[in-house]
Design a protein around this motif. Sequence first.
Motif, PDB file in Angstrom:
ATOM      1  N   UNK A 574      28.141  31.591  80.154  1.00 24.29           N
ATOM      2  CA  UNK A 574      29.168  31.421  79.122  1.00 24.29           C
ATOM      3  C   UNK A 574      30.579  31.496  79.707  1.00 24.29           C
ATOM      4  N   UNK A 575      30.773  32.388  80.673  1.00 18.65           N
ATOM      5  CA  UNK A 575      32.087  32.517  81.301  1.00 18.65           C
ATOM      6  C   UNK A 575      32.465  31.237  82.049  1.00 18.65           C
ATOM      7  N   UNK A 576      31.521  30.681  82.788  1.00 14.04           N
ATOM      8  CA  UNK A 576      31.796  29.433  83.514  1.00 14.04           C
ATOM      9  C   UNK A 576      32.036  28.283  82.550  1.00 14.04           C
ATOM     10  N   UNK A 577      31.298  28.270  81.444  1.00 14.96           N
ATOM     11  CA  UNK A 577      31.486  27.216  80.448  1.00 14.96           C
ATOM     12  C   UNK A 577      32.878  27.302  79.826  1.00 14.96           C
ATOM     13  N   UNK A 578      33.304  28.530  79.480  1.00 16.44           N
ATOM     14  CA  UNK A 578      34.652  28.695  78.917  1.00 16.44           C
ATOM     15  C   UNK A 578      35.723  28.283  79.918  1.00 16.44           C
ATOM     16  N   UNK A 579      35.528  28.625  81.167  1.00 15.14           N
ATOM     17  CA  UNK A 579      36.513  28.286  82.197  1.00 15.14           C
ATOM     18  C   UNK A 579      36.645  26.776  82.341  1.00 15.14           C
ATOM     19  N   UNK A 580      35.514  26.082  82.343  1.00 17.65           N
ATOM     20  CA  UNK A 580      35.559  24.615  82.462  1.00 17.65           C
ATOM     21  C   UNK A 580      36.256  23.992  81.263  1.00 17.65           C
ATOM     22  N   UNK A 581      35.996  24.528  80.077  1.00 20.31           N
ATOM     23  CA  UNK A 581      36.663  23.997  78.878  1.00 20.31           C
ATOM     24  C   UNK A 581      38.163  24.239  78.934  1.00 20.31           C
ATOM     25  N   UNK A 582      38.567  25.409  79.424  1.00 23.30           N
ATOM     26  CA  UNK A 582      39.997  25.709  79.545  1.00 23.30           C
ATOM     27  C   UNK A 582      40.666  24.787  80.549  1.00 23.30           C
ATOM     28  N   UNK A 583      39.981  24.524  81.646  1.00 23.35           N
ATOM     29  CA  UNK A 583      40.534  23.636  82.661  1.00 23.35           C
ATOM     30  C   UNK A 583      40.685  22.222  82.121  1.00 23.35           C
ATOM     31  N   UNK A 584      39.705  21.804  81.322  1.00 21.49           N
ATOM     32  CA  UNK A 584      39.754  20.458  80.749  1.00 21.49           C
ATOM     33  C   UNK A 584      40.837  20.346  79.684  1.00 21.49           C
ATOM     34  N   UNK A 585      40.998  21.433  78.890  1.00 18.42           N
ATOM     35  CA  UNK A 585      41.939  21.401  77.769  1.00 18.42           C
ATOM     36  C   UNK A 585      43.379  21.599  78.204  1.00 18.42           C
ATOM     37  N   UNK A 586      43.613  22.237  79.391  1.00 21.53           N
ATOM     38  CA  UNK A 586      44.980  22.504  79.845  1.00 21.53           C
ATOM     39  C   UNK A 586      45.651  21.218  80.303  1.00 21.53           C
ATOM     40  N   UNK A 587      46.794  20.805  79.688  1.00 22.47           N
ATOM     41  CA  UNK A 587      47.465  19.557  80.091  1.00 22.47           C
ATOM     42  C   UNK A 587      48.091  19.704  81.468  1.00 22.47           C
ATOM     43  N   UNK A 588      48.194  18.623  82.216  1.00 21.97           N
ATOM     44  CA  UNK A 588      48.802  18.686  83.554  1.00 21.97           C
ATOM     45  C   UNK A 588      50.269  19.071  83.464  1.00 21.97           C
ATOM     46  N   UNK A 589      50.703  19.849  84.435  1.00 20.79           N
ATOM     47  CA  UNK A 589      52.089  20.312  84.431  1.00 20.79           C
ATOM     48  C   UNK A 589      53.041  19.156  84.749  1.00 20.79           C
ATOM     49  N   UNK A 590      54.080  18.992  83.891  1.00 21.65           N
ATOM     50  CA  UNK A 590      55.066  17.912  84.064  1.00 21.65           C
ATOM     51  C   UNK A 590      56.377  18.505  84.557  1.00 21.65           C
ATOM     52  N   UNK A 591      56.987  17.889  85.519  1.00 18.59           N
ATOM     53  CA  UNK A 591      58.254  18.395  86.074  1.00 18.59           C
ATOM     54  C   UNK A 591      59.343  18.332  85.028  1.00 18.59           C
ATOM     55  N   UNK A 592      60.268  19.310  85.010  1.00 19.27           N
ATOM     56  CA  UNK A 592      61.375  19.333  84.036  1.00 19.27           C
ATOM     57  C   UNK A 592      62.363  18.229  84.349  1.00 19.27           C
ATOM     58  N   UNK A 593      63.251  17.945  83.381  1.00 20.09           N
ATOM     59  CA  UNK A 593      64.216  16.846  83.537  1.00 20.09           C
ATOM     60  C   UNK A 593      65.234  17.134  84.628  1.00 20.09           C
ATOM     61  N   UNK A 594      65.409  18.430  84.951  1.00 20.47           N
ATOM     62  CA  UNK A 594      66.393  18.772  85.974  1.00 20.47           C
ATOM     63  C   UNK A 594      65.859  18.581  87.381  1.00 20.47           C
ATOM     64  N   UNK A 595      64.543  18.674  87.540  1.00 22.16           N
ATOM     65  CA  UNK A 595      63.964  18.599  88.870  1.00 22.16           C
ATOM     66  C   UNK A 595      64.193  17.254  89.544  1.00 22.16           C
ATOM     67  N   UNK A 596      64.080  16.123  88.831  1.00 20.34           N
ATOM     68  CA  UNK A 596      64.373  14.843  89.492  1.00 20.34           C
ATOM     69  C   UNK A 596      65.810  14.751  89.955  1.00 20.34           C
ATOM     70  N   UNK A 597      66.745  15.344  89.139  1.00 21.24           N
ATOM     71  CA  UNK A 597      68.152  15.280  89.509  1.00 21.24           C
ATOM     72  C   UNK A 597      68.391  16.043  90.814  1.00 21.24           C
ATOM     73  N   UNK A 598      67.689  17.208  90.945  1.00 19.77           N
ATOM     74  CA  UNK A 598      67.853  17.983  92.170  1.00 19.77           C
ATOM     75  C   UNK A 598      67.328  17.210  93.358  1.00 19.77           C
ATOM     76  N   UNK A 599      66.255  16.508  93.151  1.00 19.79           N
ATOM     77  CA  UNK A 599      65.678  15.725  94.230  1.00 19.79           C
ATOM     78  C   UNK A 599      66.630  14.610  94.639  1.00 19.79           C
ATOM     79  N   UNK A 600      67.262  13.969  93.626  1.00 22.71           N
ATOM     80  CA  UNK A 600      68.191  12.884  93.939  1.00 22.71           C
ATOM     81  C   UNK A 600      69.403  13.405  94.685  1.00 22.71           C
ATOM     82  N   UNK A 601      69.854  14.616  94.294  1.00 25.88           N
ATOM     83  CA  UNK A 601      71.030  15.185  94.953  1.00 25.88           C
ATOM     84  C   UNK A 601      70.762  15.421  96.427  1.00 25.88           C
ATOM     85  N   UNK A 602      69.572  15.855  96.730  1.00 30.29           N
ATOM     86  CA  UNK A 602      69.224  16.062  98.138  1.00 30.29           C
ATOM     87  C   UNK A 602      69.150  14.731  98.861  1.00 30.29           C
TER      88      UNK A 602
END
Length: 602
Positions: A574-602
Amino acid sequence: MAESPDGEVRGQHCVAYLQLLLRPDHRHPVLDAVYDGVYSHHAFRSNFEDPGHRVPRFSTINWGVCVPAACSARDVALQVEAWAAATTAGTGLALRVRVDEDMCQLHRPWSGMDAASLLATAFFGAVLLLVAAASAYDFLRGAEQRQAAGHGLARDLLLSFSLLKNWNALLSVKRSPDDIESVHGIRFFNAIMLVLCHKSMSVFYNGYSNRTEMSEGIGQQWTVIARAASLYTDPFIMLSGLLTSYAYVKKLERGQKINIVDELRNRLIRLVPSLAALILFCSFVLPWLGSGPMWNLVIKTHSDICKKHWWRNLLFIHNWFGFENMCLTHTHHVGIDTQLFMVSPLFVWLLWSKPKMGLGILGAIAAISTVLRYYYTYFYELSFFVYFGSSVSQMFRTADLSYVMPTHRLTVYLMGVILGYVLRHCGRDFKLKQSHLTLGWTAALVCLYLSVVTPSFMGKVGYQYQAVHAANYAAFAPITWCFLFGWIIFISYIGKGGRVGRFFSWQGFLVCTRLSYALYLTQFPVFFYNVGLTKAPVQYSLFVMFNVKETAAIFIASALLTLLFEMPAQNVKNALSRFRKQQTATPPKVASSQEPQKLKAH
C-alpha cells in the motif's frame, strides 16, 4: 564418537518399530481376541511401509531403547529381533522389527547448529528488531503525527512493520460498506472444526495407557464431527469462489477490466510472506527447539522434505506431487485455491456476459467434477470419511488421487462463484416470500442431516468398508454442506437471516478472519511440536482434545505470523502504491518568470 575425551561413553536413544503378527498355522479364537485387543480394535491400520510423518502408524509398537552412541540402527535392530524371536517362540505370534537411522538420536548442543539454521535464526531476529524499531518510532512520534498523512516513502515503509499500527488494525471491527457479514462467522466455525479434527489426528501419535478404551470411545457415532475432516475444508473453497466472484462482478458492472496480473500479484503479496516464513522456520529453526522419542519423525522429516521441495509450495504447485513428499502437507489447500483462482475470471465472465449460458456451462463443469469424485472413490476404493479401521495407505491414496486435485474440488468453488454473482445481481433489497424462506430453511436442514447424520454409521466399530458408501459421501456431502452455508450467507445478505444470521455476522469474527490464514498454517507445526516433545504414555480422556495451552499457542503463533509478515507485506504494498500515485499526480516543476530573465542577463 562413542567416547568423549575424558573417556565417558555417550548414549543415544533409538525408537524400534515393532509390528505384531499372527502366524497362519497357529490361529485360535482366544489369540485372535487378544490380538484385536492389543491393537485396540484397529482404529487405524498401518504397517512399516506407510509414511509415518503425516499420519500416525497406529498398528506399530514404538519401543524406546537406550544404547551406546557407537551402535548403529542396524545393531539395535539385530538385538531387538533376537529378543523378539526368543519371546514369541511357540506362541503363534511373530514380531517384525525395524529401526531407522533417523530414529536414533544423540544430544545436539546449540553450538552444533549448521550455517543455514544460523542464518534463518538471524533472519527472524532481524525481523523482530525491525518490528521493535518501527513500533518504538510509531509510539514516540505521538498521536497527532500518527494521524497525519504524507510522511514520505521511507517513513511509510518503516511504519509498515509497526506492531502498534498492525495490532490496532488486527483488532479493528470496522466493516467496509461492501462486506458480506456472515462470511466471517462461517469461516471461523469451519476453522475451529478443522483445528479439532486435525488435533484428533495428532493425538494418535501419543502412547496411551488406556488405548483400547480410547479406541472404543472414538467409535461412537457422534465422532462423525471429527471423522468428516475433509468436509470443513470445502466451505473455504466455496468462500474463495464467492469473494472472488463478488469482487469481479462489481468491477465488470462499473465497466472496469479484470487485470489478472494485478489480481495475482495482490494475492501473492498476501499469501507468500507468511507461507515462506513458516517454511523457513519449520525447515531450519524448529528442529533445534526440542527433542523427544518422536521428534525426528514428526519434526525432522518435515524439515528434510521442505529443504528439498520448498519451491513447489512457493509456486503453489505442491498439491500435484503427492502427500508423502509434500512440504507442509497441510498447506495443500493454498495450492488448490490459487489454481482455481487463476481460472476464476473466465467463470465470472461467462456468468456476467451470458448468465443463462454461463450458468449452464458452470453447472456442467460442476457435474463433471462431482462425477470425478464419485468415480475415483468407487473404482480406486478411496474414502474421504475416516471410518473405523481405515488404513494409512488408503488415506494417502485418497489424498493423492482426489482430495488435493483442483479438478475434484471444482463443484463447491463454482457454487461460490455462482453465489457471488447472485448476491450482486439480487442486491440487499431482494424480497423473499415467507413460503420461500420456509422452503429454503427446510432444504438447508435436510442438507445438514445428509452431511453429518447420514454418514455417521460409517464411524461405528466393526463397520465394513463399502465403496458405494464412500463414493456417495465423497460426491455429495461437500455439496450439501456448502449449500447449508450458502443459504445462510444469502438470507443474511438480504436481511432475513434471523438469529442464525446475526450470530454468524457478529463483528468479532472479523478479527478471526484476519487470523484465519495464519491459523490454518500454524496449527500442525504446533501439534507436531507437542507430539515430538512427549516422552511418556498418558491417560486418554476427552479433555486431551481440548488442550488450553496448545490452543493458546496456536492463536499466539497465528497472531505473530500475521503481525510480523502478512500485515507488513500488505502495508508495504500500500505504501508503494500511494507513493507511485503521488509521483504521478505531482505536476512537473515549472521555472518562475524571473528565472529566464536571470539566465538572459548572464
